[in-house]
Design a protein around this motif. Structure first.
Motif, PDB file in Angstrom:
ATOM      1  N   UNK A   5       0.870  -1.177   0.000  1.00 23.59           N
ATOM      2  CA  UNK A   5       0.000   0.000   0.000  1.00 23.59           C
ATOM      3  C   UNK A   5       0.901   1.219   0.000  1.00 23.59           C
ATOM      4  N   UNK A   6       0.695   2.077  -0.933  1.00 22.42           N
ATOM      5  CA  UNK A   6       1.609   3.182  -1.189  1.00 22.42           C
ATOM      6  C   UNK A   6       1.786   4.071   0.042  1.00 22.42           C
TER       7      UNK A   6
ATOM      8  N   UNK B 150       5.260   5.017   2.100  1.00 29.93           N
ATOM      9  CA  UNK B 150       5.751   6.385   2.296  1.00 29.93           C
ATOM     10  C   UNK B 150       5.972   6.651   3.776  1.00 29.93           C
ATOM     11  N   UNK B 151       5.014   6.144   4.585  1.00 34.10           N
ATOM     12  CA  UNK B 151       5.125   6.342   6.026  1.00 34.10           C
ATOM     13  C   UNK B 151       6.424   5.723   6.555  1.00 34.10           C
TER      14      UNK B 151
ATOM     15  N   UNK C 274       9.472   7.656   8.337  1.00 36.21           N
ATOM     16  CA  UNK C 274       9.915   7.391   9.712  1.00 36.21           C
ATOM     17  C   UNK C 274      11.366   6.920   9.731  1.00 36.21           C
ATOM     18  N   UNK C 275      11.786   6.179   8.696  1.00 34.66           N
ATOM     19  CA  UNK C 275      13.201   5.800   8.599  1.00 34.66           C
ATOM     20  C   UNK C 275      14.086   7.029   8.490  1.00 34.66           C
ATOM     21  N   UNK C 276      13.657   7.975   7.675  1.00 37.81           N
ATOM     22  CA  UNK C 276      14.415   9.211   7.478  1.00 37.81           C
ATOM     23  C   UNK C 276      14.575   9.947   8.800  1.00 37.81           C
ATOM     24  N   UNK C 277      13.444   9.975   9.569  1.00 34.94           N
ATOM     25  CA  UNK C 277      13.464  10.726  10.822  1.00 34.94           C
ATOM     26  C   UNK C 277      14.393  10.047  11.828  1.00 34.94           C
TER      27      UNK C 277
END
Lengths: 154, 260, 270
Positions: free
Chosen positions: A139-140, A144-145, A149-152
């Motif tokens: 699910x797109x 993205x979520x 959250x990985x980026x954060x």
């Protein structure tokens, strides 16, 4: 009343052409096959999320269509989606117990279908069994979520 | 002001009366008991409305399929999705274009001819003399035409779809070089016989009934003069085109609108 | 029974919209005779035939055919009654998609179960009677007006009816055709013992064959009698019609305001 043979022939051909056309639409365009219902067996698979999978979607193995999704319902016990698959009878007793089912997408924007991958278990699945190892639809929004959250957290 | 309301009311009554008359007319002519004679009359009308409309319907179908493929290709190729051409051509034809365009062509070709023919029979007192001989013209003249139209248009629609899909194949595969397997394969994967072909046929049956009904009723109900005939012929084409397009929206909403 | 009229129209009222067409018409049409109904154009002579044939219903009054009230019959009984009537229409009204032979055979095919050979014999007999046996393979579009009317006559008598209604049989025919039709109507009536009703405004032809004449104008029967007695009738309207005078009680002018005032009326000018 005098009957005109050519006219009767014309109407006959016209109607025959119409019926043949309908047959063409059935077989060639919508890919109907006259399979006998007893030629299949049932498997169930529970998915956490089925995305936009619909009944009558294809079930494939290595890209070859081997069956169809016949029903999708909510499992009241686990609150996930129970998907009923109908597979070619030739495969009964040929799929190992640790076969995985994944919901895949044809192309970037295409329809969703179920893909099966055989495992190595010596025991085989038979009619009415449940596939334990499943992989939900992508699910797109969730992707993205996760990405955000990985980026954060990095 | 009151005069306006009065004339509006009068027009409303006229419309209702015409609707009632045409409903009775349909009920009376639809129940014609099939006999050997009736079978032959039906056959003759099938030739008239069906076989003779075949050429225009097939040629239009071929061109529409070709145009669809050409237009679809230029859009789909931007998304790298030209494999979906077969799907696009077949679904637009089966669900929408074949029933509607075939019905419009049918109204222009066969509907107007039916109106003019019945109108001419009325103007030359053939219907009256038939009644005097003791034969009900609703059964003898109207019923075979009604049933022939009802059977012929769905068949014409099938022909339109088949030749349109073939036209799409010619342009898409033979000319623009879409892979043949994906043209048919994508089509087969996405077209459902009941959902798409079946619903298209249901549409076509509804259109057939409405167009033929309008055509024969306009012919039967017209003022029997040459001016009356030409007016009724125009009315047939206008009313049936509007009815087809309007009903198409309603049917599409019911079938594919997700109201089920 | 011989003396009782075959068709009896009593106190017939009929109007179309605002326009009154008949107000109290009384007719008695004797058995086995030719009765003419005459009158100027637009007096509803064709309407009268349609009322007798049961295609229109009157506002008041009734039409009895052989004792049966036409407008009280059920649809089925009416169609049965119509098998005993033949009607010759003004335009002939031949079915344009059938040949001459099939047109004449049409009533026989729908009302009888006769074998094809017998139908063929009957059709040829009827066509022989109107002199068109040789034209049986032609289509109605290939016939002249007079021939079409003769074929229509053959069709009207195909079932050997007891009553034949002729709607303007002579209108638009050349003198030869008129003569042929006059002779045919007379011969058929005498040979088959038909009751004939001829609606017409062709005075000479009609008077030469009619046994009894009704003159209709202004929605009423103006005069009736045998052709001989009619000529000397002193009603000015009847004498105007019979002698073909252009002006008289039936005015030459459509109702209009005074000519002098109308022509000087400056307000009406653009």
């Amino acid at each position: 009343m005098k009957r005109s043979k050519t006219m009767e022939l014309g109407v006959g051909l016209f109607m025959l052409a119409g019926i043949l056309g309908l047959l063409f639409l059935g077989l060639r365009v919508s890919g109907l096959t006259f399979s006998v219902p007893s030629d299949t067996f049932r498997l169930e698979a529970n998915f956490a999320n089925i995305g936009s999978l619909k009944p009558r979607a294809r079930v494939t193995m290595a890209g070859v269509t081997v069956g169809r999704v016949t029903a999708i319902e909510l499992d009241r016990e686990w609150y996930d989606a129970r998907v009923i698959l109908e597979l070619d009878a030739e495969l009964e007793g040929q799929l190992s117990r640790d076969t995985t089912a994944a919901i895949l997408t044809a192309g970037l924007l295409g329809e969703q279908y179920v893909g099966l991958t055989v495992g190595g278990d010596p025991e085989m699945l038979s009619d009415g069994d449940i596939i334990r190892d499943t992989q939900s639809a992508l699910v797109l929004e969730e992707l993205i979520q996760q990405f955000v959250s990985n980026m954060v957290s990095d | 002001m009151i005069g306006r309301i009065l004339s509006l009311g009068r027009r409303g009554c006229d419309v209702l009366e015409a609707l009632g008359r045409s409903g009775l007319f349909l009920a009376q002519s639809g129940v014609g008991i099939p006999s050997r004679e009736g079978w032959y009359l039906w056959l003759r009308q099938m030739h008239f409305v069906g076989v003779l409309s075949l050429a225009i319907v097939l040629v239009s179908g071929l061109f529409i399929g070709m145009v669809l493929a050409l237009q679809g290709y230029t859009i789909l190729v931007d998304f790298g999705a030209e494999q979906a051409l077969g799907q696009m051509v077949s679904l637009s034809l089966l669900r929408e274009l074949s029933p509607v365009v075939a019905a419009l062509l049918f109204a222009g070709r066969a509907g107007s001819a039916l109106t003019a023919e019945i109108g001419l029979m009325k103007a030359t007192e053939q219907l009256t003399s038939m009644e005097m001989i003791g034969v009900d013209p609703l059964r003898r003249v109207v019923a075979p035409r009604l049933w022939a139209g009802f059977v012929a248009l769905p068949l014409l629609t099938v022909g339109f779809s088949v030749i349109g899909i073939y036209g799409g194949y010619l342009v898409g595969v033979e000319w623009l070089g879409v892979f043949e397997g994906s043209y048919w394969g994508n089509m087969q994967a996405s077209v459902d016989f009941i959902e798409d072909v079946g619903n298209g046929m249901v549409k076509s049956l509804v259109f057939a009934l409405v167009v033929t009904w309008i055509a024969v009723f306009q012919g039967y109900d017209l003022v029997p003069t040459s001016e009356g005939i030409s007016r009724a012929t125009t009315r047939t084409v206008v009313y049936s085109s509007l009815a087809v397009l309007g009903l198409d929206f309603v049917l599409t909403a019911l079938m594919f609108g997700g109201f089920s | 029974m011989i003396d009782s009229p075959f068709v009896e129209v009593s106190n017939l009222h009929f109007s179309r919209g605002e326009k009154v067409i008949f107000s109290g018409v009384e007719l008695q049409i004797p058995r086995g005779r030719i009765t003419a109904v005459m009158g100027p154009s637009g007096t509803g002579k064709t309407t009268l035939l349609k009322l007798v044939g049961g295609q229109l219903a009157p506002d008041a009054g009734r039409v009895l055919i052989d004792g049966q009230d036409v407008h009280a019959l059920s649809r089925k009984a009416l169609f049965t009654l119509r098998r005993r009537m033949g009607m010759l229409f003004q335009s002939g009204a031949l079915f344009s998609d059938l040949s001459v032979f099939e047109n004449v055979a049409f009533p026989l095919r729908v009302h009888t179960d006769l074998p094809p050979t017998m139908i063929r014999d009957l059709v040829l007999m009827k066509l022989q009677a109107v002199g068109l046996r040789g034209a049986r393979e032609l289509m109605p579009a290939e016939l002249s007006g007079g021939m079409a009317r003769r074929v229509a006559l053959a069709r009207a008598i195909a079932l050997d009816p007891e009553l034949v209604l002729y709607d303007e049989p002579f209108v638009g025919q050349d003198p030869i055709s008129k003569g042929v039709l006059v002779q045919l109507i007379k011969q058929l009536n005498d040979a088959l013992g038909l009751t004939s009703v001829v609606v017409s405004h062709d005075i000479q032809e009609t008077l030469s064959i009619a046994d009894y004449v009704y003159v209709i104008a202004d929605g009423q029967v103006m005069a009736h009698g045998t052709p001989d007695s009619l000529d000397i009738d002193d009603d000015p309207r009847v004498s105007q019609f019979v002698h073909g005078e252009p002006d008289g009680p039936v005015p030459f002018h459509y109702p209009a305001p005074d000519y002098f005032h109308d022509i000087l009326n400056l307000e009406g000018r653009p």
